[in-house]
Design a protein around this motif. Structure first.
Motif: not given
Length: 248
Positions: A143, A148, A152, A190-192, A213-214, A224-225, A248
Motif C-alpha cells: 500500500q 491508504r 488498510y 493491497a494492490h492490483n 475492487d475495494y 486500484k485494489g 485509494t
C-alpha cells in the motif's frame, strides 16, 4: 492453450524445486522486497515454453514486463509468487500464469509446488455469515504509506475482529488457491498488480467467487485494489473496505 499453459508451469515448478536447497542471491527491487535468480530463471522458462507453443500470444512477466496487457491475447506470469517465503524456507509460494483476452482474464493456473497443489478451477465455499468466514489479506507494505496504508491496517484489524479467522501468508498465489478450493471465503490484496491477480481472477470467477475492487465495482486492469469473496460474504467485506476504497 490450457495444455501449453500447464506444460510451461511444469517447467517453472521444476526450477523452483531445483533451487530450493541452495543459497540464493537477493537482488533488491524496492523497500522490503527482493527477487532471486530463481525468479528470473522461472520467468525465462515460462516465456520460452509459451513462445514455442503459442507464438501468436504475447507475454508479460513480473520481472521483465512485456506485451501491452489491453490488446489481444497475453500470457501474464508471476514466476515465483512469495519470493520472501521461498527464500526463507516457507512452502507458501507458487507459480501463477494467466491469460488475458483484450484485458479480460480468461484462463488461470496456479501451482503451489511445496504444498502439492495445482488449480485451474474450483468451487468456493459459502457460509451463513461473516462471523463464520475465513478471510485472507495481502501484505500491507504494497500500500505504500500515508492514509491508504493506515486505512488498510484498520481494515485488517476489523477483519481480524469480525471474521471467524484471519490469514496473512505472504503469497497471493496461496490465497487465490485457498479461495477457489473452499479453504477461505474471502481475500483482499493491497494492490492490483496483473501478475498477482490475472490468474487468480480467472480461477476465482470460474469457481463462483465475486471478484471486484475495494468498492465492489468489477475488477479491471485499471482498478486500484483487489477483493474477492464467496457470494455470501462479498457485501460484508466490501462494506468493511469502504474507508479503504475512499482513500485509494
Amino acid at each position: 492453450m490450457r495444455a501449453a499453459a500447464h506444460a510451461a508451469v511444469d517447467e517453472a515448478v521444476a526450477i523452483l524445486r531445483a533451487g530450493r536447497d541452495r543459497p540464493l542471491d537477493r537482488i533488491g527491487k524496492a523497500a522490503k522486497d527482493f527477487l532471486t535468480e530463481v525468479d528470473l530463471a522461472s520467468e525465462a522458462a515460462l516465456k520460452a515454453s509459451l513462445a514455442k507453443a503459442t507464438p501468436d500470444i504475447g507475454f508479460y512477466g513480473e520481472e521483465g514486463g512485456g506485451a501491452d496487457l489491453t490488446k489481444g491475447r497475453v500470457w501474464v506470469a508471476d514466476p515465483l509468487d512469495g519470493t520472501i517465503n521461498y527464500a526463507t524456507g516457507s512452502p507458501l509460494c507458487g507459480v501463477m500464469l494467466g491469460l488475458l483476452q483484450d484485458g479480460e482474464p480468461v484462463l488461470g493456473i496456479i501451482d503451489l509446488p511445496f504444498l502439492g497443489t495445482r488449480v485451474d478451477s474450483g468451487a468456493v465455499q459459502d457460509v451463513d455469515g461473516f462471523d463464520e468466514a475465513i478471510v485472507g489479506m495481502g501484505d500491507a507494505f504494497h500500500q505504500g504509506g500515508g492514509e491508504r496504508l493506515d486505512a488498510y491496517l484498520r481494515l485488517t484489524m476489523e477483519v481480524h475482529r469480525r471474521a471467524l479467522r484471519f490469514r496473512c501468508v505472504g503469497s497471493a498465489a496461496v490465497l487465490w488457491t485457498w479461495l477457489a478450493s473452499g479453504n477461505i471465503q474471502g481475500l483482499l490484496l493491497a494492490h492490483n498488480n496483473p501478475y498477482d491477480v490475472v490468474a487468480g481472477h480467472a480461477i476465482a470467477r470460474a469457481s463462483g467467487a465475486v471478484v471486484t475492487d475495494y468498492a465492489g465495482a468489477p475488477l479491471t486492469l485499471a482498478s486500484k485494489g483487489t477483493l474477492a469473496a464467496a457470494p455470501s460474504i462479498h457485501s460484508d467485506l466490501t462494506a468493511l473496505a469502504g474507508d479503504l476504497a475512499a482513500r485509494t
